[in-house]
Design a protein around this motif. Structure first.
Motif, mmCIF file in Angstrom:
data_model
loop_
_atom_site.group_PDB
_atom_site.id
_atom_site.type_symbol
_atom_site.label_atom_id
_atom_site.label_comp_id
_atom_site.label_asym_id
_atom_site.label_seq_id
_atom_site.Cartn_x
_atom_site.Cartn_y
_atom_site.Cartn_z
ATOM 1 N N LEU A 121 0.861 -1.182 0.000
ATOM 2 C CA LEU A 121 0.000 0.000 0.000
ATOM 3 C C LEU A 121 0.895 1.229 0.000
ATOM 4 O O LEU A 121 1.714 1.400 0.906
ATOM 5 C CB LEU A 121 -0.893 0.016 1.243
ATOM 6 C CG LEU A 121 -1.707 1.293 1.470
ATOM 7 C CD1 LEU A 121 -2.753 1.474 0.380
ATOM 8 C CD2 LEU A 121 -2.370 1.265 2.858
ATOM 9 N N ALA A 122 0.756 2.077 -1.022
ATOM 10 C CA ALA A 122 1.613 3.261 -1.158
ATOM 11 C C ALA A 122 0.783 4.528 -1.067
ATOM 12 O O ALA A 122 -0.251 4.663 -1.733
ATOM 13 C CB ALA A 122 2.362 3.228 -2.486
ATOM 14 N N HIS A 123 1.266 5.465 -0.267
ATOM 15 C CA HIS A 123 0.709 6.809 -0.193
ATOM 16 C C HIS A 123 1.800 7.798 -0.580
ATOM 17 O O HIS A 123 2.941 7.680 -0.133
ATOM 18 C CB HIS A 123 0.211 7.119 1.222
ATOM 19 C CG HIS A 123 -1.161 6.598 1.518
ATOM 20 N ND1 HIS A 123 -2.281 7.393 1.501
ATOM 21 C CD2 HIS A 123 -1.589 5.341 1.814
ATOM 22 C CE1 HIS A 123 -3.342 6.662 1.793
ATOM 23 N NE2 HIS A 123 -2.951 5.415 1.985
ATOM 24 N N GLN A 124 1.432 8.768 -1.403
ATOM 25 C CA GLN A 124 2.357 9.824 -1.814
ATOM 26 C C GLN A 124 1.589 11.139 -1.801
ATOM 27 O O GLN A 124 0.434 11.200 -2.228
ATOM 28 C CB GLN A 124 2.894 9.555 -3.228
ATOM 29 C CG GLN A 124 4.004 10.476 -3.686
ATOM 30 C CD GLN A 124 5.360 10.131 -3.068
ATOM 31 O OE1 GLN A 124 5.611 8.981 -2.729
ATOM 32 N NE2 GLN A 124 6.217 11.128 -2.914
ATOM 33 N N HIS A 125 2.213 12.188 -1.295
ATOM 34 C CA HIS A 125 1.539 13.478 -1.244
ATOM 35 C C HIS A 125 0.999 13.867 -2.619
ATOM 36 O O HIS A 125 1.693 13.784 -3.625
ATOM 37 C CB HIS A 125 2.507 14.565 -0.763
ATOM 38 C CG HIS A 125 2.761 14.542 0.705
ATOM 39 N ND1 HIS A 125 3.831 15.178 1.300
ATOM 40 C CD2 HIS A 125 2.079 13.952 1.739
ATOM 41 C CE1 HIS A 125 3.796 14.991 2.605
ATOM 42 N NE2 HIS A 125 2.745 14.250 2.885
ATOM 43 N N GLY A 126 -0.257 14.288 -2.636
ATOM 44 C CA GLY A 126 -0.856 14.780 -3.859
ATOM 45 C C GLY A 126 -1.385 13.708 -4.786
ATOM 46 O O GLY A 126 -1.837 14.029 -5.891
ATOM 47 N N ARG A 127 -1.353 12.453 -4.359
ATOM 48 C CA ARG A 127 -1.793 11.361 -5.220
ATOM 49 C C ARG A 127 -2.708 10.421 -4.446
ATOM 50 O O ARG A 127 -2.596 10.310 -3.220
ATOM 51 C CB ARG A 127 -0.592 10.576 -5.757
ATOM 52 C CG ARG A 127 0.368 11.433 -6.574
ATOM 53 C CD ARG A 127 1.554 10.635 -7.037
ATOM 54 N NE ARG A 127 2.526 11.482 -7.705
ATOM 55 C CZ ARG A 127 3.699 11.072 -8.152
ATOM 56 N NH1 ARG A 127 4.052 9.809 -7.990
ATOM 57 N NH2 ARG A 127 4.532 11.915 -8.749
#
Length: 389
Positions: A353-359
């Protein structure tokens, strides 16, 4: 694990590693919405990057016991899903410079040559990698790998490229020092202090070339992780909520109400992930930031499932939670192998599970090529988590 026995020579007409992986890659390109021309171009790149090992018959054992996969195939695939209705993004991870005997120094030299050749083909700068060569390519390197390369395959035949480097190259006891110096040289002077406590740093990854926001990514290992401790490992702000992180970890690791059909319910199941450890990844993009701009949780689902059918069910449930149609993922096993998912475990290696700012959040499934062997399916376990390695 079952595998061919060494006999010193290949059987006449036996398939080669290159033939197998090219077929897998071309079929996966179709699932990812890439056309025949792109699939053919990327297949050529794969064979060239593998070098002579691509011609090695598969009835011979692996040339080198690479750490890249459980059966020592120097190739792995991944499909990354976003909740926007588009086909998944296909990536191929490989170990260029794959030589007999696991000579890390030679592997590193050949790997660097292969990466530079690919970068030259696509006009990708390797300047950031050059800044780090003394840290990761000493004359007598240590550790399980020298260099891996990942290609994110895009329409038009020009991929995005990243490299994976070994922080233990100058010794395991210097891994943290190497990570700190890497971040400093790349302009992230305050980044190391923002990392969570870890039991090791298995990789540093570096985006090369045409990325919207090139990242340096630090991977951290967490042995015996308690599920309740997982949310605190995220240091991006804002990041995913604690409930989201725990749900993903519990689902991927099989910590459901009765994950193995044994009558053991969640209340009785252990709340700690034993066996093969969970990894986190912390991405840094802004050099003036206090902490990471991205966080990824990697769960080795293959260690905590009876068979790949079970692992695929968990992956489909997670994709559904994020509004993603799981059809593409469920088609992927047949693109890689003729065996049934229920007949082995390890085809689906990791769920992330990946979280990236703005996405939006992204779910990624990592798929093994299984060129040399298949782990047999496991019997039901008496607890909610297996302790497989």
């Amino acid at each position: 694990m079952t595998a061919a026995e060494p006999d010193g020579r290949g059987r006449p007409g036996a398939p080669t590693l290159g033939v197998l992986t090219v077929g897998q890659l071309v079929r996966l390109c179709g699932i990812a919405g890439l056309g025949p021309a792109d699939a053919s171009a990327y297949a050529t790149v794969l064979v060239e990057a593998l070098g002579p090992v691509a011609e090695r018959p598969l009835d011979l054992p692996p040339l080198h016991r690479t750490f890249l996969s459980d059966d020592h195939t120097p190739v792995e695939y991944s499909l990354s899903f976003l909740p926007d209705g588009t086909p998944p993004t296909l990536r191929v991870l490989l170990e260029p410079g794959h030589v007999a005997g696991g000579n890390l120094a030679r592997n590193g030299r050949l790997g660097l040559e292969a990466v530079r050749d690919m970068a030259l083909r696509w006009n990708i700068s390797t300047d950031r990698l050059a800044e780090l060569e003394d840290l990761f390519f000493p004359s007598a390197p240590h550790g399980p790998l020298a260099l891996w390369c990942a290609l994110e395959l895009r329409a038009g035949g020009v991929p995005r490229m990243k490299v994976y480097l070994n922080p233990a190259a100058r010794g395991e006891n210097r891994s943290a020092e190497t990570v700190r110096e890497t971040l400093r040289r790349l302009g992230h002077r305050r980044a190391f202090a923002s990392l969570p406590a870890a039991d090791g740093f298995p990789f540093v990854a570096l985006d090369l070339g045409d990325w919207e926001s090139p990242r340096v990514k630090v991977y951290a290992r967490h042995d015996g992780l308690a599920v309740a401790e997982a949310p605190a490992l995220c240091r991006m702000d804002p990041g995913p909520g604690a409930a989201e992180v725990e749900h993903f970890l519990r689902t991927a690791a099989g910590l459901g109400p009765d994950p193995f059909g044994t009558g053991v319910r969640q209340a009785d199941a252990p709340a700690r992930i034993t066996g093969r450890p969970v990894l986190t990844c912390h991405s840094f993009t802004e050099t003036d930031g206090e902490g990471p701009s991205g966080f990824t949780l990697h769960v080795p689902v293959r260690a905590y499932a009876r068979h790949d059918g079970e692992a695929l069910d968990r992956a489909a449930a997670l994709l559904d939670r994020y509004g993603v149609d799981a059809t593409a993922l469920l088609r992927a096993p047949a693109a890689i192998t003729a065996r049934r998912p229920e007949d082995g475990v390890g085809l689906l290696a990791y769920l992330a599970l990946a979280h990236q700012h703005g996405r939006p959040p992204r779910v990624t499934a990592y798929l093994s090529a299984e060129a040399y062997g298949v782990h047999p399916a496991r019997a039901p376990q008496p607890t909610g988590v297996t302790t497989a390695g």
